[in-house]
Scaffold this motif. Structure first.
Motif, PDB file in Angstrom:
ATOM      1  N   PHE A  22       0.827  -1.202   0.000  1.00 16.81           N
ATOM      2  CA  PHE A  22       0.000   0.000   0.000  1.00 16.81           C
ATOM      3  C   PHE A  22       0.867   1.261   0.000  1.00 16.81           C
ATOM      4  CE2 PHE A  22      -2.150   3.399   2.359  1.00 16.81           C
ATOM      5  CZ  PHE A  22      -3.219   3.600   1.529  1.00 16.81           C
ATOM      6  N   LEU A  23       1.898   1.298   0.829  1.00 22.83           N
ATOM      7  CA  LEU A  23       2.785   2.460   0.874  1.00 22.83           C
ATOM      8  C   LEU A  23       3.538   2.639  -0.442  1.00 22.83           C
ATOM      9  CD1 LEU A  23       4.249   2.218   4.482  1.00 22.83           C
ATOM     10  CD2 LEU A  23       2.545   3.820   3.625  1.00 22.83           C
ATOM     11  N   GLY A  24       3.957   1.548  -1.045  1.00 20.58           N
ATOM     12  CA  GLY A  24       4.644   1.624  -2.329  1.00 20.58           C
ATOM     13  C   GLY A  24       3.733   2.147  -3.423  1.00 20.58           C
ATOM     14  N   ALA A  25       2.494   1.653  -3.453  1.00 13.24           N
ATOM     15  CA  ALA A  25       1.539   2.116  -4.459  1.00 13.24           C
ATOM     16  C   ALA A  25       1.219   3.597  -4.267  1.00 13.24           C
ATOM     17  CB  ALA A  25       0.262   1.281  -4.398  1.00 13.24           C
ATOM     18  N   THR A  26       1.082   4.029  -3.018  1.00  7.36           N
ATOM     19  CA  THR A  26       0.810   5.433  -2.730  1.00  7.36           C
ATOM     20  C   THR A  26       1.994   6.311  -3.140  1.00  7.36           C
ATOM     21  OG1 THR A  26      -0.610   4.783  -0.889  1.00  7.36           O
ATOM     22  CG2 THR A  26       0.171   7.059  -0.908  1.00  7.36           C
ATOM     23  N   ALA A  27       3.203   5.868  -2.848  1.00  4.00           N
ATOM     24  CA  ALA A  27       4.392   6.632  -3.228  1.00  4.00           C
ATOM     25  C   ALA A  27       4.516   6.719  -4.749  1.00  4.00           C
ATOM     26  CB  ALA A  27       5.637   5.994  -2.629  1.00  4.00           C
ATOM     27  N   TYR A  28       4.221   5.646  -5.451  1.00  5.96           N
ATOM     28  CA  TYR A  28       4.308   5.653  -6.907  1.00  5.96           C
ATOM     29  C   TYR A  28       3.250   6.582  -7.513  1.00  5.96           C
ATOM     30  CZ  TYR A  28       4.597   4.008 -11.715  1.00  5.96           C
ATOM     31  OH  TYR A  28       4.744   3.945 -13.075  1.00  5.96           O
ATOM     32  N   ALA A  29       2.040   6.548  -6.957  1.00  6.78           N
ATOM     33  CA  ALA A  29       0.986   7.444  -7.441  1.00  6.78           C
ATOM     34  C   ALA A  29       1.383   8.906  -7.209  1.00  6.78           C
ATOM     35  CB  ALA A  29      -0.330   7.129  -6.754  1.00  6.78           C
ATOM     36  N   GLY A  30       1.971   9.193  -6.053  1.00  7.43           N
ATOM     37  CA  GLY A  30       2.451  10.543  -5.783  1.00  7.43           C
ATOM     38  C   GLY A  30       3.569  10.949  -6.723  1.00  7.43           C
ATOM     39  N   TYR A  31       4.437  10.008  -7.047  1.00  8.02           N
ATOM     40  CA  TYR A  31       5.545  10.248  -7.976  1.00  8.02           C
ATOM     41  C   TYR A  31       5.030  10.645  -9.355  1.00  8.02           C
ATOM     42  CZ  TYR A  31       9.409   9.028 -11.110  1.00  8.02           C
ATOM     43  OH  TYR A  31      10.365   9.036 -12.083  1.00  8.02           O
ATOM     44  N   LEU A  32       3.917  10.071  -9.765  1.00  8.09           N
ATOM     45  CA  LEU A  32       3.342  10.400 -11.063  1.00  8.09           C
ATOM     46  C   LEU A  32       2.482  11.663 -11.016  1.00  8.09           C
ATOM     47  CD1 LEU A  32       2.287   6.859 -12.333  1.00  8.09           C
ATOM     48  CD2 LEU A  32       4.272   8.200 -13.025  1.00  8.09           C
ATOM     49  N   TYR A  33       1.793  11.900  -9.905  1.00 11.71           N
ATOM     50  CA  TYR A  33       0.814  12.986  -9.838  1.00 11.71           C
ATOM     51  C   TYR A  33       1.426  14.330  -9.429  1.00 11.71           C
ATOM     52  CZ  TYR A  33      -3.294  15.663  -8.555  1.00 11.71           C
ATOM     53  OH  TYR A  33      -4.235  16.644  -8.477  1.00 11.71           O
ATOM     54  N   VAL A  34       2.366  14.324  -8.512  1.00 11.91           N
ATOM     55  CA  VAL A  34       2.903  15.577  -7.970  1.00 11.91           C
ATOM     56  C   VAL A  34       3.526  16.465  -9.054  1.00 11.91           C
ATOM     57  CG1 VAL A  34       4.685  16.527  -6.433  1.00 11.91           C
ATOM     58  CG2 VAL A  34       3.115  14.776  -5.604  1.00 11.91           C
ATOM     59  N   PRO A  35       4.315  15.942  -9.996  1.00 13.48           N
ATOM     60  CA  PRO A  35       4.842  16.838 -11.040  1.00 13.48           C
ATOM     61  C   PRO A  35       3.746  17.489 -11.889  1.00 13.48           C
ATOM     62  CG  PRO A  35       6.072  14.795 -11.020  1.00 13.48           C
ATOM     63  CD  PRO A  35       4.908  14.610 -10.096  1.00 13.48           C
ATOM     64  N   VAL A  36       2.675  16.771 -12.155  1.00 12.35           N
ATOM     65  CA  VAL A  36       1.568  17.337 -12.941  1.00 12.35           C
ATOM     66  C   VAL A  36       0.861  18.435 -12.138  1.00 12.35           C
ATOM     67  CG1 VAL A  36      -0.630  16.817 -14.039  1.00 12.35           C
ATOM     68  CG2 VAL A  36       1.276  15.227 -14.268  1.00 12.35           C
ATOM     69  N   ALA A  37       0.665  18.215 -10.854  1.00  7.28           N
ATOM     70  CA  ALA A  37       0.027  19.218 -10.007  1.00  7.28           C
ATOM     71  C   ALA A  37       0.913  20.456  -9.861  1.00  7.28           C
ATOM     72  CB  ALA A  37      -0.291  18.626  -8.643  1.00  7.28           C
ATOM     73  N   PHE A  38       2.222  20.266  -9.735  1.00  2.00           N
ATOM     74  CA  PHE A  38       3.132  21.403  -9.639  1.00  2.00           C
ATOM     75  C   PHE A  38       3.151  22.197 -10.945  1.00  2.00           C
ATOM     76  CE2 PHE A  38       7.348  23.327 -10.155  1.00  2.00           C
ATOM     77  CZ  PHE A  38       7.339  24.183  -9.060  1.00  2.00           C
ATOM     78  N   GLN A  39       3.141  21.487 -12.049  1.00  2.00           N
ATOM     79  CA  GLN A  39       3.097  22.141 -13.367  1.00  2.00           C
ATOM     80  C   GLN A  39       1.832  22.983 -13.487  1.00  2.00           C
ATOM     81  OE1 GLN A  39       2.700  19.364 -16.535  1.00  2.00           O
ATOM     82  NE2 GLN A  39       2.928  20.883 -18.126  1.00  2.00           N
ATOM     83  N   ALA A  40       0.695  22.458 -13.027  1.00  2.00           N
ATOM     84  CA  ALA A  40      -0.560  23.211 -13.077  1.00  2.00           C
ATOM     85  C   ALA A  40      -0.472  24.462 -12.205  1.00  2.00           C
ATOM     86  CB  ALA A  40      -1.716  22.326 -12.631  1.00  2.00           C
ATOM     87  N   TYR A  41       0.212  24.371 -11.066  1.00  2.00           N
ATOM     88  CA  TYR A  41       0.383  25.529 -10.194  1.00  2.00           C
ATOM     89  C   TYR A  41       1.192  26.622 -10.897  1.00  2.00           C
ATOM     90  CZ  TYR A  41       2.134  28.475  -6.472  1.00  2.00           C
ATOM     91  OH  TYR A  41       2.471  29.563  -5.714  1.00  2.00           O
ATOM     92  N   GLY A 106      -2.367  -0.227 -15.413  1.00  2.00           N
ATOM     93  CA  GLY A 106      -3.737  -0.734 -15.468  1.00  2.00           C
ATOM     94  C   GLY A 106      -4.817   0.327 -15.404  1.00  2.00           C
ATOM     95  N   TYR A 107      -4.451   1.610 -15.294  1.00  2.00           N
ATOM     96  CA  TYR A 107      -5.462   2.654 -15.186  1.00  2.00           C
ATOM     97  C   TYR A 107      -4.885   3.964 -15.710  1.00  2.00           C
ATOM     98  CZ  TYR A 107      -8.775   5.950 -13.139  1.00  2.00           C
ATOM     99  OH  TYR A 107      -9.699   6.947 -12.958  1.00  2.00           O
ATOM    100  N   THR A 108      -5.669   4.712 -16.441  1.00  2.00           N
ATOM    101  CA  THR A 108      -5.269   6.030 -16.930  1.00  2.00           C
ATOM    102  C   THR A 108      -6.189   7.074 -16.314  1.00  2.00           C
ATOM    103  OG1 THR A 108      -4.472   5.114 -19.010  1.00  2.00           O
ATOM    104  CG2 THR A 108      -4.924   7.472 -18.958  1.00  2.00           C
ATOM    105  N   TYR A 109      -5.588   8.005 -15.566  1.00  2.00           N
ATOM    106  CA  TYR A 109      -6.341   9.087 -14.938  1.00  2.00           C
ATOM    107  C   TYR A 109      -6.230  10.307 -15.840  1.00  2.00           C
ATOM    108  CZ  TYR A 109      -7.561  12.813 -11.706  1.00  2.00           C
ATOM    109  OH  TYR A 109      -8.137  13.913 -11.122  1.00  2.00           O
ATOM    110  N   ASN A 110      -7.344  10.922 -16.176  1.00  2.00           N
ATOM    111  CA  ASN A 110      -7.364  12.125 -16.999  1.00  2.00           C
ATOM    112  C   ASN A 110      -7.419  13.352 -16.096  1.00  2.00           C
ATOM    113  OD1 ASN A 110      -7.298  10.878 -19.547  1.00  2.00           O
ATOM    114  ND2 ASN A 110      -9.466  10.423 -19.400  1.00  2.00           N
ATOM    115  N   TYR A 111      -6.282  14.043 -15.983  1.00  2.00           N
ATOM    116  CA  TYR A 111      -6.196  15.266 -15.190  1.00  2.00           C
ATOM    117  C   TYR A 111      -6.797  16.392 -16.015  1.00  2.00           C
ATOM    118  CZ  TYR A 111      -4.277  19.094 -12.461  1.00  2.00           C
ATOM    119  OH  TYR A 111      -4.138  20.222 -11.695  1.00  2.00           O
TER     120      TYR A 111
END
Length: 126
Positions: A22-41, A106-111
């Motif tokens: 669970f911690l690994g999956a959460t860290a990986y999701a953060g690794y993918l999402y945080v740069p996109v969120a920072f770019q949006a900022y 296995g999943y594509t999230y559309n930001y």
């Protein structure tokens, strides 16, 4: 005869593996999402800067759109982004809309980036 102590050891190992997964999956999701969120900022900040400068200098709405398009590569706006600007109540408004896919295994999230900024009221000319 199996003692109670040996049964509990296997349960603890399973719980440890589940928590680590669970911690690994959460860290990986953060690794993918945080740069996109920072770019949006940074994009929002740049958009606000453009409308404030455009309003203070008395530039037309097309100037603001042109500034965003000119700096699209630097701020990583996609080519298919919808950029619109208008003057409402003597203030400039800029809207940028686009969808950026974030691919997880296995999943594509559309930001969905859909943000509107308005120039500050004290910078407008009358």
């Amino acid at each position: 005869m199996i003692s109670q102590r040996n049964k509990e050891r296997g349960g603890a190992q399973l719980k440890f593996l589940l928590v680590m997964a669970f911690l690994g999956a959460t860290a990986y999701a953060g690794y993918l999402y945080v740069p996109v969120a920072f770019q949006a900022y940074t994009q929002r900040d740049f958009m606000q800067h453009c409308v404030d400068v455009g309003s203070a200098q008395g530039y037309p709405e097309t100037w603001v759109v042109g500034q965003v398009q000119k700096n699209a590569a630097e701020f990583e706006f996609p080519a298919d982004a919808v950029i619109t600007s208008q003057r409402r109540e003597n203030r400039l408004e800029l809207t940028v809309q686009y969808v950026k896919p974030i691919e997880f295994p296995g999943y594509t999230y559309n930001y969905e980036f859909d943000h509107t900024v308005k120039s500050s009221a004290f910078l407008t000319f009358k």
